[in-house]
Design a protein around this motif. Structure first.
Motif, PDB file in Angstrom:
ATOM      1  N   PRO A 261      -0.897   9.148   0.424  1.00  0.00           N
ATOM      2  CA  PRO A 261      -0.740   8.919   1.985  1.00  0.00           C
ATOM      3  C   PRO A 261      -1.961   9.165   2.487  1.00  0.00           C
ATOM      4  O   PRO A 261      -1.872  10.544   2.066  1.00  0.00           O
ATOM      5  CB  PRO A 261       0.583   8.866   2.014  1.00  0.00           C
ATOM      6  CG  PRO A 261       1.188   9.844   0.568  1.00  0.00           C
ATOM      7  CD  PRO A 261       0.184   9.500  -0.419  1.00  0.00           C
TER       8      PRO A 261
ATOM      9  N   GLY B 187       3.148  -0.634  13.484  1.00  0.00           N
ATOM     10  CA  GLY B 187       3.223   0.311  12.496  1.00  0.00           C
ATOM     11  C   GLY B 187       1.756   1.126  11.892  1.00  0.00           C
ATOM     12  O   GLY B 187       1.509  -0.649  11.489  1.00  0.00           O
TER      13      GLY B 187
ATOM     14  N   GLN C  69      -1.923  -0.112   6.041  1.00  0.00           N
ATOM     15  CA  GLN C  69      -0.797  -1.017   5.899  1.00  0.00           C
ATOM     16  C   GLN C  69      -0.166  -1.536   7.395  1.00  0.00           C
ATOM     17  O   GLN C  69      -0.476  -0.616   7.726  1.00  0.00           O
ATOM     18  CB  GLN C  69       0.274  -0.798   5.326  1.00  0.00           C
ATOM     19  CG  GLN C  69       1.745  -1.457   5.299  1.00  0.00           C
ATOM     20  CD  GLN C  69       2.990  -0.410   3.951  1.00  0.00           C
ATOM     21  OE1 GLN C  69       2.336  -0.651   3.284  1.00  0.00           O
ATOM     22  NE2 GLN C  69       3.964  -1.244   4.634  1.00  0.00           N
TER      23      GLN C  69
ATOM     24  N   TYR D  12      -3.257   4.727   3.190  1.00  0.00           N
ATOM     25  CA  TYR D  12      -3.508   5.415   1.583  1.00  0.00           C
ATOM     26  C   TYR D  12      -4.921   5.219   0.746  1.00  0.00           C
ATOM     27  O   TYR D  12      -5.835   4.245   1.489  1.00  0.00           O
ATOM     28  CB  TYR D  12      -2.315   4.486   1.282  1.00  0.00           C
ATOM     29  CG  TYR D  12      -0.957   4.413   1.646  1.00  0.00           C
ATOM     30  CD1 TYR D  12      -0.368   5.164   1.252  1.00  0.00           C
ATOM     31  CD2 TYR D  12      -1.268   3.010   2.468  1.00  0.00           C
ATOM     32  CE1 TYR D  12       1.106   4.784   2.419  1.00  0.00           C
ATOM     33  CE2 TYR D  12       0.626   2.621   2.941  1.00  0.00           C
ATOM     34  CZ  TYR D  12       1.705   3.699   2.821  1.00  0.00           C
ATOM     35  OH  TYR D  12       2.884   3.427   3.221  1.00  0.00           O
TER      36      TYR D  12
ATOM     37  N   GLU E  75       2.327   5.012  14.780  1.00  0.00           N
ATOM     38  CA  GLU E  75       3.006   4.488  15.210  1.00  0.00           C
ATOM     39  C   GLU E  75       2.836   4.289  16.972  1.00  0.00           C
ATOM     40  O   GLU E  75       2.933   5.078  17.733  1.00  0.00           O
ATOM     41  CB  GLU E  75       4.728   4.380  15.089  1.00  0.00           C
ATOM     42  CG  GLU E  75       5.186   4.417  13.548  1.00  0.00           C
ATOM     43  CD  GLU E  75       6.601   4.533  12.911  1.00  0.00           C
ATOM     44  OE1 GLU E  75       7.401   4.748  14.467  1.00  0.00           O
ATOM     45  OE2 GLU E  75       6.692   4.180  12.221  1.00  0.00           O
TER      46      GLU E  75
ATOM     47  N   GLN F 160      -0.225   9.027   9.222  1.00  0.00           N
ATOM     48  CA  GLN F 160       0.781   7.306   9.177  1.00  0.00           C
ATOM     49  C   GLN F 160       1.336   7.170  10.946  1.00  0.00           C
ATOM     50  O   GLN F 160       0.931   7.893  11.746  1.00  0.00           O
ATOM     51  CB  GLN F 160       2.183   7.223   8.576  1.00  0.00           C
ATOM     52  CG  GLN F 160       2.034   6.988   7.976  1.00  0.00           C
ATOM     53  CD  GLN F 160       3.621   6.628   6.896  1.00  0.00           C
ATOM     54  OE1 GLN F 160       4.813   7.512   7.380  1.00  0.00           O
ATOM     55  NE2 GLN F 160       3.930   6.052   6.641  1.00  0.00           N
TER      56      GLN F 160
ATOM     57  N   SER G 272       0.107   2.419   8.664  1.00  0.00           N
ATOM     58  CA  SER G 272      -0.174   3.665   7.381  1.00  0.00           C
ATOM     59  C   SER G 272      -1.475   2.943   6.379  1.00  0.00           C
ATOM     60  O   SER G 272      -1.902   1.951   6.238  1.00  0.00           O
ATOM     61  CB  SER G 272       1.307   3.451   6.554  1.00  0.00           C
ATOM     62  OG  SER G 272       1.783   3.650   7.334  1.00  0.00           O
TER      63      SER G 272
END
Length: 172
Positions: free
Chosen positions: A15, A80, A93, A84, A20, A18, A82
């Motif tokens: 990761p 959201g 994602q 990686y 949001e 992230q 994310s």
């Protein structure tokens, strides 16, 4: 649903970050797509072989994904994101709320990416569309960024797109 030549879904991705945001806030200003993609690309590209080149490629690809959510999302809920990494591949994602009646569109658009006529459909869409459609944006990612794209559906009125971008191997 896996499309393209992707890294196996079970591969160990590290990761990176992230993010949001309330979807209503995101939808309130078109410039959010560009600002977010540029900022996030700079953050994750600092340790790549050519950070500026990587940042430019990643920013362009991420901006396309954000545009898909901008064009198809609804104001309620959250977007959201994310990011990686697994070797030379960045995985994005992105989950965003969308009307339940639009979910089949995304499912079909992802399925169509792997069809033999994908290049022809992409060429046709960029030569005839005034503004890129969500499907042509996904085709662009698959064709020009060698991305593999899959979709995950949930019981809520949301879509999750998982996009593997092998940016370290792209030739500019």
């Amino acid at each position: 649903m896996d499309v393209g030549n992707s890294v196996p879904a079970e591969a160990a991705f590290e990761p990176l970050l992230q993010f949001e945001m309330e979807m209503g806030t995101f939808l309130s200003e078109w410039q959010h797509c560009d600002h977010l993609s540029t900022y996030l690309a700079r953050m994750i590209s600092h340790n790549r072989a050519d950070p500026v080149r990587h940042s430019n490629f990643f920013s362009s690809a991420l901006n396309e994904l954000l545009e898909v959510s901008f064009r198809g999302g609804t104001a309620s809920g959250q977007i959201g994101l994310s990011i990686y990494r697994h070797g030379p591949v960045e995985r994005v994602q992105i989950t965003f709320p969308c009307p339940a009646e639009q979910v089949p569109f995304y499912r079909e658009a992802v399925q169509k990416i792997d069809r033999s006529d994908a290049h022809a459909r992409y060429s046709d869409s960029i030569s005839t569309d005034m503004a890129p459609s969500r499907e042509s944006i996904l085709l662009d990612l698959a064709i020009n960024f060698d991305a593999s794209i899959r979709i995950e559906e949930s019981t809520s009125p949301a879509v999750t797109l998982i996009v593997d971008l092998p940016l370290e191997g792209l030739v500019s």
